[in-house]
Write a protein that holds these residues in place. Sequence first.
Motif, PDB file in Angstrom:
ATOM      1  N   LYS A 301     -14.499 -76.043 -89.311  1.00 23.00           N
ATOM      2  CA  LYS A 301     -15.364 -76.703 -90.298  1.00 23.00           C
ATOM      3  C   LYS A 301     -15.155 -78.220 -90.275  1.00 23.00           C
ATOM      4  O   LYS A 301     -16.120 -78.994 -90.359  1.00 23.00           O
ATOM      5  CB  LYS A 301     -15.061 -76.149 -91.695  1.00 23.00           C
ATOM      6  CG  LYS A 301     -16.081 -76.561 -92.742  1.00 23.00           C
ATOM      7  CD  LYS A 301     -15.796 -75.864 -94.061  1.00 23.00           C
ATOM      8  CE  LYS A 301     -16.827 -76.280 -95.113  1.00 23.00           C
ATOM      9  NZ  LYS A 301     -16.572 -75.602 -96.416  1.00 23.00           N
ATOM     10  N   GLU A 302     -13.899 -78.649 -90.169  1.00 22.84           N
ATOM     11  CA  GLU A 302     -13.599 -80.086 -90.093  1.00 22.84           C
ATOM     12  C   GLU A 302     -14.179 -80.704 -88.824  1.00 22.84           C
ATOM     13  O   GLU A 302     -14.692 -81.819 -88.826  1.00 22.84           O
ATOM     14  CB  GLU A 302     -12.088 -80.303 -90.146  1.00 22.84           C
ATOM     15  CG  GLU A 302     -11.467 -79.986 -91.496  1.00 22.84           C
ATOM     16  CD  GLU A 302      -9.950 -80.089 -91.457  1.00 22.84           C
ATOM     17  OE1 GLU A 302      -9.402 -80.512 -90.401  1.00 22.84           O
ATOM     18  OE2 GLU A 302      -9.306 -79.730 -92.459  1.00 22.84           O
ATOM     19  N   ARG A 303     -14.096 -79.950 -87.721  1.00 24.90           N
ATOM     20  CA  ARG A 303     -14.636 -80.460 -86.451  1.00 24.90           C
ATOM     21  C   ARG A 303     -16.168 -80.550 -86.492  1.00 24.90           C
ATOM     22  O   ARG A 303     -16.748 -81.439 -85.890  1.00 24.90           O
ATOM     23  CB  ARG A 303     -14.202 -79.556 -85.288  1.00 24.90           C
ATOM     24  CG  ARG A 303     -12.709 -79.356 -85.122  1.00 24.90           C
ATOM     25  CD  ARG A 303     -11.962 -80.607 -84.703  1.00 24.90           C
ATOM     26  NE  ARG A 303     -11.667 -81.532 -85.756  1.00 24.90           N
ATOM     27  CZ  ARG A 303     -10.705 -81.375 -86.698  1.00 24.90           C
ATOM     28  NH1 ARG A 303      -9.960 -80.305 -86.708  1.00 24.90           N
ATOM     29  NH2 ARG A 303     -10.511 -82.312 -87.601  1.00 24.90           N
ATOM     30  N   TYR A 304     -16.803 -79.616 -87.222  1.00 18.37           N
ATOM     31  CA  TYR A 304     -18.267 -79.664 -87.356  1.00 18.37           C
ATOM     32  C   TYR A 304     -18.710 -80.991 -87.950  1.00 18.37           C
ATOM     33  O   TYR A 304     -19.719 -81.577 -87.530  1.00 18.37           O
ATOM     34  CB  TYR A 304     -18.762 -78.528 -88.261  1.00 18.37           C
ATOM     35  CG  TYR A 304     -18.926 -77.190 -87.586  1.00 18.37           C
ATOM     36  CD1 TYR A 304     -18.582 -76.995 -86.239  1.00 18.37           C
ATOM     37  CD2 TYR A 304     -19.416 -76.091 -88.289  1.00 18.37           C
ATOM     38  CE1 TYR A 304     -18.726 -75.766 -85.638  1.00 18.37           C
ATOM     39  CE2 TYR A 304     -19.565 -74.850 -87.683  1.00 18.37           C
ATOM     40  CZ  TYR A 304     -19.213 -74.695 -86.361  1.00 18.37           C
ATOM     41  OH  TYR A 304     -19.364 -73.464 -85.768  1.00 18.37           O
ATOM     42  N   VAL A 305     -17.970 -81.460 -88.949  1.00 19.48           N
ATOM     43  CA  VAL A 305     -18.310 -82.736 -89.606  1.00 19.48           C
ATOM     44  C   VAL A 305     -18.231 -83.882 -88.603  1.00 19.48           C
ATOM     45  O   VAL A 305     -19.126 -84.731 -88.534  1.00 19.48           O
ATOM     46  CB  VAL A 305     -17.366 -82.995 -90.806  1.00 19.48           C
ATOM     47  CG1 VAL A 305     -17.629 -84.389 -91.391  1.00 19.48           C
ATOM     48  CG2 VAL A 305     -17.540 -81.925 -91.869  1.00 19.48           C
TER      49      VAL A 305
END
Length: 348
Positions: A301-305
Motif C-alpha cells: 500500500k505504501e509503495r502504491y502511493v
Amino acid sequence: MAIRSSMHRIGGVMLEKLINSDGGDYRGVNIPCSCKGKAEFIEYRDKRVTTVLSPVNIRRAYYHCSGCRKGQLPKDNDLDIVGSSFSPGVRRMMGRVGYKESFDEGRKDLEVLAGVFVVTKEVERISEGIGQDIEVCACLERGLSLSGKVVPIKSTPKMYIAVDGTGVPVVKSETMGRRGKALNGEARTRESKLGCVFTQTTVDDKGHPIRDEDSTTYVGAIESAEEFGPRIYAEAVRRGVQRARQMVVIGDGAPWIWNLADEHFHEAIQIVDLYHAREHLGDIGKLLYWSNTTKTKEWVKERYVELDDGDIEALVKAMRRHRPKTKETQDKILKEIGYFERNAERMR
C-alpha cells in the motif's frame, strides 16, 4: 426440443424445394469456360448440404469443357458451396464457436444450441479456413494503408497503442524444438502477440482520460515481435495515427514492446501499464514477508502511493532496505529493482 427438431425438418423441406425450384439451374447446351472455350452440359448432379435448418439435397447442372478438361457447377458458385458440404450460415456458426473454445466443445454447442450436427474435425477445418481468409483480407488492408491509398479523414487528439503477449496452449507438434519454462525445458505454449488501438478525446470530472466509445480495434497473431511490429503499425496507420496530435504506447515493461515502439512509434510517449506495475509490487511484497499477509499489504500500500506519485527512486530505496534470507529471493528482488529502474520515466 422435439418441436424445434420437427420445425427444422419442415424448414429444411421448404428450403430444399426453394433451392431446387430452378430445375437444377440448367443454363443451356453450353456455357463459357475460363479457358475461352465452351463447357457442355453433361448431366444433373445432386449434393447433400448441411444448412442451419437440416441437411438438404441440391440439384445442380454439371458442365464439362473438353478443351481444359475442367468441370463447372455454376449453382455451387451462386450458393457459395464450392468445395464445401456446409451452407454459408453453418460455416459462420462453426467459425464462431471454433475461435471461442476448443473445436470439440464448439461441436457440442452447435448440437445443443442450434441443432446442427457436425464432427469435430469439420469445425477445426472450417474455422482455420476462415482464419486464413481473414488474414488474407487483413494483409491486403495493411498493404493499402501503408501504401497511402487509404487516408483516414478524421483526426484525433490522442491515439493509444497497447501491446502485450500471452501464452496460448497448443498441440505438441506446434512446440517441437522450442525452449520453454517446463522443468524439462520444453515449451507447452506459443506466445500470441496482441495489440489494440483506441482514441481519447475527453476526461472525466477528476481529469482521468476516457477511452472513446467503440474506438478500439484489435490485431493479434502467433508470430515474432519483428513480424508483429508492422502488423500493429499498419493498424495504427489505418486508424489515422499520422493525423493524431499525440501518440501513446502502453506496455507491461517487456523490452520487445519498447523496441517495437522505438522502431514504429518513435514519437510516442511510452507508458508502463499501472496494473502491471502494481502486480510487480504485489509479487515483491510476498517475497519480502512470505506468509505475513498483513505486513505484505501494508508494504504494498505504501509503495502504491510512491508509484502513483511517480517517485520511483523512493520505491526502489524501500526495496533495497530489505535483506532477503536466501540468495534466490535476493536475485528475484534485484531483478524487480531493475524492472522499476529501467522503466522509471515510463512510470512517471
